[in-house]
Scaffold this motif. Structure first.
Motif, short mmCIF file in Angstrom:
data_model
loop_
_atom_site.label_atom_id
_atom_site.label_comp_id
_atom_site.label_asym_id
_atom_site.label_seq_id
_atom_site.Cartn_x
_atom_site.Cartn_y
_atom_site.Cartn_z
N ALA A 283 0.85 -1.20 0.00
CA ALA A 283 0.00 0.00 0.00
C ALA A 283 0.89 1.25 0.00
CB ALA A 283 -1.00 0.03 1.15
N GLU A 284 1.65 1.42 1.05
CA GLU A 284 2.73 2.42 1.12
C GLU A 284 3.91 1.68 1.74
OE1 GLU A 284 2.58 5.47 -0.01
OE2 GLU A 284 0.45 6.00 0.00
N GLY A 285 5.10 1.99 1.28
CA GLY A 285 6.27 1.36 1.89
C GLY A 285 7.49 1.49 1.00
N GLY A 286 8.63 1.14 1.56
CA GLY A 286 9.87 1.20 0.80
C GLY A 286 10.94 0.39 1.48
N MET A 287 12.08 0.27 0.82
CA MET A 287 13.20 -0.51 1.38
C MET A 287 14.49 0.17 0.99
SD MET A 287 13.36 -3.42 3.20
CE MET A 287 12.17 -4.68 2.80
N LEU A 288 15.40 0.24 1.95
CA LEU A 288 16.73 0.81 1.70
C LEU A 288 17.76 -0.30 1.83
CD1 LEU A 288 18.72 3.18 1.29
CD2 LEU A 288 18.62 3.55 3.76
N VAL A 289 18.63 -0.37 0.82
CA VAL A 289 19.76 -1.31 0.85
C VAL A 289 21.01 -0.47 0.73
CG1 VAL A 289 20.85 -3.24 -0.34
CG2 VAL A 289 18.36 -3.12 -0.22
N ALA A 290 22.00 -0.74 1.59
CA ALA A 290 23.21 0.08 1.61
C ALA A 290 24.31 -0.66 2.35
CB ALA A 290 22.91 1.41 2.33
N PRO A 291 25.57 -0.22 2.23
CA PRO A 291 26.65 -0.80 3.04
C PRO A 291 26.31 -0.66 4.52
CG PRO A 291 27.55 0.65 1.34
CD PRO A 291 26.06 0.84 1.33
N ARG A 292 26.80 -1.62 5.33
CA ARG A 292 26.39 -1.74 6.74
C ARG A 292 26.43 -0.43 7.53
NH1 ARG A 292 27.47 -6.94 9.55
NH2 ARG A 292 25.39 -7.19 8.72
N ASP A 293 27.57 0.31 7.45
CA ASP A 293 27.70 1.52 8.27
C ASP A 293 26.65 2.56 7.88
OD1 ASP A 293 29.07 1.64 5.80
OD2 ASP A 293 30.38 3.26 6.49
N LEU A 294 26.38 2.68 6.56
CA LEU A 294 25.38 3.66 6.13
C LEU A 294 23.97 3.21 6.50
CD1 LEU A 294 26.88 4.58 2.64
CD2 LEU A 294 26.71 6.07 4.66
N LEU A 295 23.75 1.90 6.45
CA LEU A 295 22.43 1.38 6.82
C LEU A 295 22.16 1.61 8.31
CD1 LEU A 295 20.25 0.05 5.04
CD2 LEU A 295 20.94 -2.14 5.98
N GLU A 296 23.20 1.43 9.13
CA GLU A 296 23.06 1.69 10.57
C GLU A 296 22.73 3.16 10.83
OE1 GLU A 296 22.70 -0.35 13.17
OE2 GLU A 296 22.66 -1.75 11.47
N GLU A 297 23.42 4.03 10.10
CA GLU A 297 23.18 5.48 10.23
C GLU A 297 21.76 5.82 9.77
OE1 GLU A 297 25.12 7.55 11.74
OE2 GLU A 297 24.19 9.44 11.18
N ALA A 298 21.32 5.18 8.69
CA ALA A 298 19.96 5.41 8.17
C ALA A 298 18.92 4.91 9.18
CB ALA A 298 19.77 4.72 6.82
N ARG A 299 19.20 3.78 9.84
CA ARG A 299 18.27 3.26 10.86
C ARG A 299 18.09 4.26 12.00
NH1 ARG A 299 16.88 -2.21 10.26
NH2 ARG A 299 18.37 -3.40 9.01
N LEU A 300 19.18 4.89 12.41
CA LEU A 300 19.11 5.91 13.45
C LEU A 300 18.22 7.07 13.02
CD1 LEU A 300 22.70 6.57 14.85
CD2 LEU A 300 20.68 5.78 16.13
N TRP A 301 18.52 7.61 11.82
CA TRP A 301 17.76 8.75 11.30
C TRP A 301 16.28 8.40 11.06
CZ3 TRP A 301 18.85 13.70 11.37
CH2 TRP A 301 20.19 14.11 11.37
#
Ligand SMILES: *Cc1c(COP(=O)(O)O)cnc(C)c1O
Length: 411
Positions: free
Chosen positions: A202-220
């Protein structure tokens, strides 16, 4: 003519998805919990990435990519004029400057041959630091990623792929979203599960990235808190958390992930069905010189999110808009992807763009029509679209001009 209206891109939700949503509602977790975790793991396995972060939209994933890379005021991000507005909006949101680069004639993707000049000109004339390139795999046809990554490496830029259309797509045999580990620069990939997309929650998305950037994105992506709610309130959790960023709230819910889990299982079948309709369209439209079928280069597997026909306006006596209204009268729903960014009032006025600043995007925009394409369509639906298109073309073919006829008899 059809009896009922054929919608442009309706979702295809089955009983499995419905039962899974109900199961979620009867459980103790309705927001981000075990189903989101499972969806992230299964999605990552599907595309061949080590991990993935489920978010509320592709727009959120794009925004988080910029935040994780630390892009802000004084920086610039290169992207294409032929895209949905939200990819450019997020560049504005972080206070950076969007820099548009025109598209290739065949794929309508960002043209790598125009990148070097655009990067040099932006640094020199705009006084900004170019930090990233945000290409869009338009309609589901992958960009020339190797060429883009090579230039990114040369200028030390990150690459943020807008993969809203490109699930499941392959570039030189590799799935879009699987290439971060082998790239020489930070490579982030953003998927969309909006209602019209190839896989929907319905609404949604997914982010794939190198581990350190993904961790930073999870925080934000979750208030800048260093532990998520599931861990805090689960059996092994504690009440304490720390806030380390002024973060956003971009999480996906378990109700949405419930849809995604089943949509993901069905995706290969959906894709095969899309391809079959595309083949039917292509073989019918090839015989019309007034129409130009979409490109699929030899080194890609197209996700076939959209089937975009281009009209030869020299050979037809009508505009694209009239073409769409006539198809609508024949009960066929169509759309246009996209109104170029530089023609939208906000960007046009802010950056003083003229239509001809991006001549390929501007010209192609006048003649693109997205035809219905969804796994819900039957072969008969496709044939009715073909019949309607052929009917409109027949009616509006430009008659041979007297001058041309004269030349034909007396060369
Ligand atoms: C749909 C779309 C988006 C936005 O996706 P959301 O999940 O709705 O945020 C971004 N870019 C492109 C090219 C799209 O088509």
């Amino acid at each position: 003519m059809r009896e009922t209206f054929l919608p442009f891109s309706p979702p295809l939700i089955g009983e499995e998805e419905i039962a899974e949503v109900v199961d979620t509602l009867r459980s103790d977790w309705i927001t981000t919990g075990p189903k989101v975790k499972r969806f992230e793991q299964e999605f990552a396995a599907f595309i061949g990435a080590p991990e993935a972060f489920a978010v509320s939209s592709c727009t959120a994933a794009l925004h988080l990519s910029l935040l994780a890379l630390g892009i802000g005021p004084g920086d610039a991000v290169i992207t294409t004029p032929l895209t949905f507005c939200s990819g450019v909006h997020v560049i504005e949101h972080v206070g950076a400057r969007p820099v548009l680069v025109d598209v290739e004639e065949d794929t309508l993707n960002l043209d790598p041959r125009k990148l070097r000049n655009a990067i040099e000109a932006a640094q020199k004339n705009l006084g900004v630091h170019v930090k990233a390139i945000m290409p869009v795999h338009l309609y589901g046809h992958p960009c020339d990623l190797d060429a883009i990554l090579e230039i990114a490496a040369e200028y030390k830029l990150a690459v943020i792929e807008d993969a809203a259309h490109s699930l499941p797509a392959r570039y030189r045999g590799r799935m879009i979203g699987s290439m971060a580990a082998s790239a020489k620069v930070p490579l982030l990939t953003c998927f969309s599960f909006y209602a019209t997309k190839n896989l929907t929650t319905a609404e949604g998305g997914m982010l794939v990235a190198p581990r350190d950037l993904l961790e930073e994105a999870r925080l934000w992506g979750l208030h800048g808190m260093n532990r998520d709610a599931w861990k805090r309130y689960g059996s092994e959790g504690s009440w304490h958390y720390e806030v380390v960023r002024p973060g956003y709230k971009y999480n996906l819910t378990d109700m949405q992930a419930a849809l995604g889990l089943h949509q993901l299982r069905k995706l290969p079948g959906f894709h095969a069905r899309r391809r079959r309709i595309v083949e039917r369209y292509n073989s019918a439209f090839r015989s019309h010189p007034e129409l130009c079928e979409p490109t699929e280069r030899d080194d890609v597997d197209h996700a076939w999110h959209l089937y975009v026909l281009r009209l030869d306006l020299e050979q037809l006596e009508l505009t694209r808009n009239q073409f769409i209204s006539e198809l609508h009268e024949r009960k066929i729903g169509c759309s246009v992807h996209f109104i170029p960014i530089h023609l939208h009032a906000y960007y046009r006025d802010k950056y003083r763009y003229r239509p001809e600043d991006f001549p390929v995007a501007n010209r192609e925009y006048q003649r693109v029509v997205s035809l219905p394409l969804s796994p819900r369509m039957t072969d008969q639906d496709a044939d009715e679209v073909i019949e309607a298109v052929a009917g409109v073309v027949q009616r509006h073919m430009r008659k041979a001009r007297p001058a041309l006829q004269l030349r034909a008899v007396a060369p």
